[in-house]
Design a protein around this motif. Structure first.
Motif, PDB file in Angstrom:
ATOM      1  N   UNK A  47     -44.092  10.508 -22.438  1.00  0.00           N
ATOM      2  CA  UNK A  47     -45.459  10.516 -21.910  1.00  0.00           C
ATOM      3  C   UNK A  47     -45.487   9.933 -20.505  1.00  0.00           C
ATOM      4  N   UNK A  48     -44.760   8.822 -20.299  1.00  0.00           N
ATOM      5  CA  UNK A  48     -44.714   8.193 -18.976  1.00  0.00           C
ATOM      6  C   UNK A  48     -44.104   9.133 -17.948  1.00  0.00           C
ATOM      7  N   UNK A  49     -43.031   9.847 -18.325  1.00  0.00           N
ATOM      8  CA  UNK A  49     -42.413  10.801 -17.395  1.00  0.00           C
ATOM      9  C   UNK A  49     -43.375  11.929 -17.050  1.00  0.00           C
ATOM     10  N   UNK A  50     -44.153  12.388 -18.041  1.00  0.00           N
ATOM     11  CA  UNK A  50     -45.124  13.461 -17.783  1.00  0.00           C
ATOM     12  C   UNK A  50     -46.186  13.004 -16.792  1.00  0.00           C
ATOM     13  N   UNK A  51     -46.622  11.748 -16.918  1.00  0.00           N
ATOM     14  CA  UNK A  51     -47.618  11.212 -15.988  1.00  0.00           C
ATOM     15  C   UNK A  51     -47.052  11.156 -14.574  1.00  0.00           C
ATOM     16  N   UNK A  52     -45.811  10.668 -14.432  1.00  0.00           N
ATOM     17  CA  UNK A  52     -45.193  10.567 -13.109  1.00  0.00           C
ATOM     18  C   UNK A  52     -44.971  11.946 -12.484  1.00  0.00           C
ATOM     19  N   UNK A  53     -44.509  12.913 -13.288  1.00  0.00           N
ATOM     20  CA  UNK A  53     -44.289  14.268 -12.763  1.00  0.00           C
ATOM     21  C   UNK A  53     -45.609  14.904 -12.333  1.00  0.00           C
ATOM     22  N   UNK A  54     -46.648  14.687 -13.130  1.00  0.00           N
ATOM     23  CA  UNK A  54     -47.967  15.233 -12.786  1.00  0.00           C
ATOM     24  C   UNK A  54     -48.460  14.634 -11.471  1.00  0.00           C
ATOM     25  N   UNK A  55     -48.303  13.312 -11.332  1.00  0.00           N
ATOM     26  CA  UNK A  55     -48.735  12.644 -10.104  1.00  0.00           C
ATOM     27  C   UNK A  55     -47.934  13.121  -8.903  1.00  0.00           C
ATOM     28  N   UNK A  56     -46.604  13.234  -9.076  1.00  0.00           N
ATOM     29  CA  UNK A  56     -45.747  13.664  -7.968  1.00  0.00           C
ATOM     30  C   UNK A  56     -46.075  15.082  -7.522  1.00  0.00           C
ATOM     31  N   UNK A  57     -46.325  15.970  -8.481  1.00  0.00           N
ATOM     32  CA  UNK A  57     -46.634  17.367  -8.142  1.00  0.00           C
ATOM     33  C   UNK A  57     -47.916  17.469  -7.332  1.00  0.00           C
ATOM     34  N   UNK A  58     -48.926  16.690  -7.722  1.00  0.00           N
ATOM     35  CA  UNK A  58     -50.199  16.710  -6.987  1.00  0.00           C
ATOM     36  C   UNK A  58     -50.031  16.157  -5.586  1.00  0.00           C
ATOM     37  N   UNK A  59     -49.277  15.051  -5.464  1.00  0.00           N
ATOM     38  CA  UNK A  59     -49.123  14.423  -4.146  1.00  0.00           C
ATOM     39  C   UNK A  59     -48.294  15.282  -3.214  1.00  0.00           C
ATOM     40  N   UNK A  60     -47.296  16.015  -3.771  1.00  0.00           N
ATOM     41  CA  UNK A  60     -46.468  16.877  -2.927  1.00  0.00           C
ATOM     42  C   UNK A  60     -47.315  17.961  -2.273  1.00  0.00           C
ATOM     43  N   UNK A  61     -48.233  18.543  -3.050  1.00  0.00           N
ATOM     44  CA  UNK A  61     -49.131  19.567  -2.493  1.00  0.00           C
ATOM     45  C   UNK A  61     -50.009  18.980  -1.398  1.00  0.00           C
ATOM     46  N   UNK A  62     -50.531  17.792  -1.619  1.00  0.00           N
ATOM     47  CA  UNK A  62     -51.377  17.147  -0.610  1.00  0.00           C
ATOM     48  C   UNK A  62     -50.592  16.845   0.659  1.00  0.00           C
ATOM     49  N   UNK A  63     -49.375  16.351   0.494  1.00  0.00           N
ATOM     50  CA  UNK A  63     -48.556  16.031   1.666  1.00  0.00           C
ATOM     51  C   UNK A  63     -48.206  17.287   2.456  1.00  0.00           C
ATOM     52  N   UNK A  64     -47.957  18.385   1.732  1.00  0.00           N
ATOM     53  CA  UNK A  64     -47.656  19.649   2.411  1.00  0.00           C
ATOM     54  C   UNK A  64     -48.867  20.116   3.224  1.00  0.00           C
ATOM     55  N   UNK A  65     -50.055  19.993   2.641  1.00  0.00           N
ATOM     56  CA  UNK A  65     -51.263  20.383   3.357  1.00  0.00           C
ATOM     57  C   UNK A  65     -51.506  19.480   4.565  1.00  0.00           C
ATOM     58  N   UNK A  66     -51.207  18.176   4.402  1.00  0.00           N
ATOM     59  CA  UNK A  66     -51.347  17.250   5.517  1.00  0.00           C
ATOM     60  C   UNK A  66     -50.417  17.642   6.661  1.00  0.00           C
ATOM     61  N   UNK A  67     -49.192  18.005   6.332  1.00  0.00           N
ATOM     62  CA  UNK A  67     -48.232  18.409   7.355  1.00  0.00           C
ATOM     63  C   UNK A  67     -48.705  19.665   8.083  1.00  0.00           C
ATOM     64  N   UNK A  68     -49.251  20.621   7.333  1.00  0.00           N
ATOM     65  CA  UNK A  68     -49.762  21.846   7.954  1.00  0.00           C
ATOM     66  C   UNK A  68     -50.905  21.527   8.915  1.00  0.00           C
ATOM     67  N   UNK A  69     -51.757  20.597   8.541  1.00  0.00           N
ATOM     68  CA  UNK A  69     -52.860  20.218   9.416  1.00  0.00           C
ATOM     69  C   UNK A  69     -52.375  19.530  10.680  1.00  0.00           C
ATOM     70  N   UNK A  70     -51.345  18.697  10.549  1.00  0.00           N
ATOM     71  CA  UNK A  70     -50.812  17.988  11.707  1.00  0.00           C
ATOM     72  C   UNK A  70     -50.134  18.932  12.701  1.00  0.00           C
ATOM     73  N   UNK A  71     -49.736  20.099  12.238  1.00  0.00           N
ATOM     74  CA  UNK A  71     -49.081  21.058  13.128  1.00  0.00           C
ATOM     75  C   UNK A  71     -50.056  21.707  14.103  1.00  0.00           C
ATOM     76  N   UNK A  72     -51.363  21.544  13.843  1.00  0.00           N
ATOM     77  CA  UNK A  72     -52.378  22.219  14.660  1.00  0.00           C
ATOM     78  C   UNK A  72     -52.182  21.948  16.141  1.00  0.00           C
ATOM     79  N   UNK A  73     -51.926  20.701  16.502  1.00  0.00           N
ATOM     80  CA  UNK A  73     -51.701  20.342  17.902  1.00  0.00           C
ATOM     81  C   UNK A  73     -50.267  19.861  18.124  1.00  0.00           C
ATOM     82  N   UNK A  74     -49.361  20.409  17.302  1.00  0.00           N
ATOM     83  CA  UNK A  74     -47.930  20.072  17.410  1.00  0.00           C
ATOM     84  C   UNK A  74     -47.685  18.578  17.251  1.00  0.00           C
ATOM     85  N   UNK A  75     -48.547  17.934  16.430  1.00  0.00           N
ATOM     86  CA  UNK A  75     -48.402  16.501  16.248  1.00  0.00           C
ATOM     87  C   UNK A  75     -47.116  16.142  15.504  1.00  0.00           C
ATOM     88  N   UNK A  76     -46.642  17.061  14.665  1.00  0.00           N
ATOM     89  CA  UNK A  76     -45.381  16.817  13.959  1.00  0.00           C
ATOM     90  C   UNK A  76     -44.244  16.600  14.956  1.00  0.00           C
TER      91      UNK A  76
END
Length: 233
Positions: A47-76
């Motif tokens: 159960x604990x592993x399922x919670x961590x995997x669920x959290x990691x999967x959600x955060x990875x998507x958010x981080x990817x979207x954040x990176x895409x947004x930062x590319x707007x002005x070549x901030x990356x």
């Protein structure tokens, strides 16, 4: 986005699962994390592993979207060339660490009328709380399980760091209530402890047991060690 806070909640979710004696109370949250097996003590690790995997999967998507947004002005690209300068924009520095002043300055006590015995007791308890935080900050609290000021913040509010946004810091307050009636409700009891509702950022001190500083400190240490879970709403 407060990814540090998100990570803390993921870890706290696993901690609650590991420490709870009744997993049925967490059934809905566990199922929402994608776990489909039997919900019992034998499967706590799964159960604990399922919670961590669920959290990691959600955060990875958010981080990817954040990176895409930062590319707007070549901030990356700017960040890649100036890693040290940009580090503080995404990682909490020492200046963001909670200290005793941060907690005390955001206390919002609900005091009795000035000049009454109740008000005098409440003022003494607030002084005790401030002294307790200062001792923790100075490292002079003698305890077998050392605590710190960020740990008090975690206990009070559910997060151990300062609020990152200025507006959140300005609106942040910890409501302090005082219970003057515990002896009337329970005439034969000898001790009760401060109670915290992290969801509403409220702490309630029993005034019959927290006026003497040594007793106050002992009660606080016990309350934090034994009452750090999300048991009150």
């Amino acid at each position: 986005m407060l990814f540090c806070t998100a990570g803390e909640f993921g870890c706290m979710g696993c901690t609650v699962v590991e420490e709870t004696s009744d997993l049925s109370s967490c059934t809905e949250q566990i199922l929402n994390c994608g776990y489909t097996g039997p919900i019992n003590d034998d499967n706590k690790d799964k159960i604990a592993r399922a919670i961590l995997l669920h959290s990691a999967a959600r955060r990875t998507t958010m981080l990817r979207q954040l990176r895409e947004g930062l590319q707007l002005y070549s901030l990356i690209d700017v960040m890649e060339r100036n890693r040290k300068l940009c580090h503080g924009l995404f990682v909490a520095a020492d200046a963001d660490k909670v200290d005793s002043h941060y907690i005390v300055s955001h206390l919002a006590p609900e005091m009795s009328e000035n000049g009454t015995q109740k008000h005098t007791r409440e003022a003494q308890i607030l002084n005790n709380f401030q002294d307790f935080l200062q001792e923790l900050e100075d490292g002079t609290v003698e305890d077998e399980d050392p605590l710190d000021v960020p740990g008090v913040m975690q206990w009070l509010t559910g997060q151990s760091h300062r609020h990152l946004l200025t507006a959140d810091r300005q609106n942040f307050k910890i409501t302090v209530c005082f219970d003057h009636g515990c002896l009337e409700r329970m005439p034969d009891h000898k001790i009760c402890y401060p109670l915290v509702s992290a969801c509403t950022e409220t702490i309630t001190f029993p005034t019959a047991h927290c006026v003497n500083y040594d007793e106050f400190k002992k009660n606080m240490l016990t309350a934090m060690r034994c009452g750090a879970g999300f048991y009150r709403v």
